[in-house]
Design a protein around this motif. Structure first.
Motif, PDB file in Angstrom:
ATOM      1  N   PHE A  84      22.467   7.302 -80.655  1.00 37.67           N
ATOM      2  CA  PHE A  84      23.657   6.672 -80.056  1.00 37.67           C
ATOM      3  C   PHE A  84      24.613   7.947 -79.322  1.00 37.67           C
ATOM      4  O   PHE A  84      25.382   7.407 -78.619  1.00 37.67           O
ATOM      5  N   ALA A  85      24.425   9.036 -79.849  1.00 34.51           N
ATOM      6  CA  ALA A  85      25.089  10.254 -79.498  1.00 34.51           C
ATOM      7  C   ALA A  85      25.044  10.540 -78.012  1.00 34.51           C
ATOM      8  O   ALA A  85      25.924  10.677 -77.080  1.00 34.51           O
ATOM      9  N   GLU A  86      23.650  10.444 -77.518  1.00 34.22           N
ATOM     10  CA  GLU A  86      23.394  10.777 -76.007  1.00 34.22           C
ATOM     11  C   GLU A  86      24.157   9.764 -75.286  1.00 34.22           C
ATOM     12  O   GLU A  86      24.316   9.861 -74.024  1.00 34.22           O
ATOM     13  N   ILE A  87      24.027   8.482 -75.897  1.00 32.54           N
ATOM     14  CA  ILE A  87      24.641   7.375 -75.013  1.00 32.54           C
ATOM     15  C   ILE A  87      26.244   7.415 -74.722  1.00 32.54           C
ATOM     16  O   ILE A  87      26.986   7.517 -73.702  1.00 32.54           O
ATOM     17  N   LEU A  88      26.626   7.659 -76.171  1.00 33.28           N
ATOM     18  CA  LEU A  88      28.510   7.569 -76.131  1.00 33.28           C
ATOM     19  C   LEU A  88      28.821   8.924 -75.468  1.00 33.28           C
ATOM     20  O   LEU A  88      29.987   8.810 -74.893  1.00 33.28           O
TER      21      LEU A  88
END
Length: 458
Positions: free
Chosen positions: A287-291
């Motif tokens: 999710f870090a890549e998205i957020l």
């Protein structure tokens, strides 16, 4: 839940100028005198309000705006003036309790952490993890509130009569709506209480902090569209409830496969997100890549206490001595690895938010190095009081390796190995996440709590 206090203190703690500060203080005393004259039975309540504002003036609430407008000695004098006002009207006991609280705040290790953060000597901030009792936390530097279905249930338990009043109010305002819609509106009503108290901080920090987190229906955990629709519903509902164009809300999505696309779409629409039900490095990296592509700050929860609980349970079943003490290093290892990997990948606008705090060690584990991404802690009053009584050093240990004697034992735990692995290592998949003990424990509680809220409207 004292909305009267919020209404009276905000103009004093967040004035437009020094002159406005003085004016609001005199207005408060004049109003309280008039209220006591009209309603003598409410005298103790009104005088307690004067004492509470006096305490607020000597707390971290003054740091957001007031200290930049008014001299410290003048703030202290105003606080003492309100305490004297209360004493003059016979509230000596309440004033004494207020003075005791002022002393407790002054010696609070949690407040000291916030002081250091403001001075640029620490890089960790914190928020309140309950649907009421916010004032105690705001006085010690809390800057947001988190909620989930279980927190709404605790609000119901703490304030049963008021909860029933809200049910009646929601039914009047949403005549003909489904129980699901009315249950969602219960979150609106309860979260709005904290949102009103926090809104001045939201403004003072240019919308970075001062928010309340609202968690989507856990029963829709595999439904991307349902998550998106509920976020949009709540945003509009909070705009109406608070009477503002931009409500101070962050939306909590579960860190599961269906939320990947939901997060992408919601970020494109400029919503602010926090990923919950999060226990592992794998979930953080996915999710870090998205957020990190969002325009606003995003948050990756680490429910460290629940992770450690399940590791301890597994180690105890294996007959490991001191399993609980060793398990305390599980979440410690996960946050250090996640923090390092997120930094190495250069992700921006992103912080880890630790939750399910079990004691001072979890707070210590959350201290971030100055110069890196801040780490956020969300916890309850009892744990803050424990930390104040048993403070740890404020130095960050985020770059320190886990002692090998602990790591060797932790690696015998399947729960730990899945928590510490990266997506490339593949030990934790989206499919087996639903069987992962820390996930199951919290998810089951969230589903039952949300269902009970909906049942209240049937």
């Amino acid at each position: 839940m004292n909305q009267f206090l919020i209404e009276k203190r905000n103009p004093i703690l967040f004035p437009e100028s020094a002159a406005d500060f003085s004016k609001q203080l005199e207005t408060l005393k004049t109003e309280l005198k008039a209220l006591m004259a009209d309603n003598p039975e409410g005298k103790d309540f009104y005088l307690k309000t004067a004492v509470d504002v006096a305490v607020d003036l000597r707390s971290w609430l003054a740091e957001w705006v007031l200290v930049d407008l008014v001299k410290t000695e003048d703030i202290t004098a105003a606080s003492n003036n309100l305490l004297a006002f209360a004493k003059d009207f016979g509230a000596a006991e309440a004033a004494a309790e207020g003075e005791k609280e002022i002393e407790a705040i002054a010696s609070s290790a949690t407040k000291k952490l916030c002081d250091l953060n403001k001075e640029g000597k620490a890089n960790t901030v914190w928020g309140h993890d309950y649907a009421s009792g916010l004032t105690h936390s705001l006085r010690r530097g809390a800057r947001w509130v988190t909620s989930n279905p279980c927190k709404i249930q605790l609000f119901k338990k703490d304030f049963p009569d008021y909860y029933q009043e809200l049910i009646a109010e929601i039914k009047r305002e949403n005549a003909g709506a489904t129980p699901a819609v009315m249950a969602a509106q219960m979150f609106t009503k309860v979260c709005a209480i904290s949102a009103r108290a926090l809104y001045p901080i939201f403004k003072a920090t240019d919308k970075q902090y001062g928010f309340v987190c609202m968690q989507v229906d856990p029963r829709d955990i595999k439904d991307t569209d349902a998550m998106i629709k509920q976020v949009e519903f709540w945003y509009d509902a909070m705009k109406k409830e608070l009477g503002v164009e931009e409500p101070n809300v962050v939306f909590k999505l579960p860190a599961v496969e269906a939320a990947l696309e939901a997060a992408r779409i919601l970020l494109e629409k400029n919503y602010k997100l926090c990923m919950t039900l999060n226990f592992t490095v794998t979930q953080h990296l996915r999710f870090a890549e998205i957020l990190s592509k969002g325009k606003k700050n995003g948050y990756l929860v680490l429910m460290g206490g629940q992770l450690d609980d399940q590791i301890a349970k597994e180690l105890e079943a294996k007959g490991v001595e001191n399993a609980k003490d060793i398990a305390k290093h599980g979440a410690e290892a996960v946050i250090r690895k996640s923090y390092r990997l997120l930094a190495e990948k250069g992700y921006k606008n992103l912080s880890i938010m630790t939750a399910a705090v079990r004691g001072p060690w979890h707070i210590q584990n959350s201290f971030a190095p100055v110069g890196g991404a801040p780490v956020l802690i969300t916890t309850v009053t009892g744990k803050i009081n424990q930390f104040d009584a048993e403070p740890t050093p404020f130095d960050s240990l985020m770059d320190q390796p886990i002692e090998e004697k602990y790591l060797e034992v932790l690696k015998t735990s399947d729960v730990f190995n899945k928590a510490i692995c990266t997506p490339d290592e593949g030990l934790l998949t989206w499919e087996n996440l639903y069987e992962y003990p820390p996930f199951v424990a919290f998810f089951t509680q969230f589903v039952a709590a949300y269902q009970e809220i909906e049942d209240d409207f049937k």
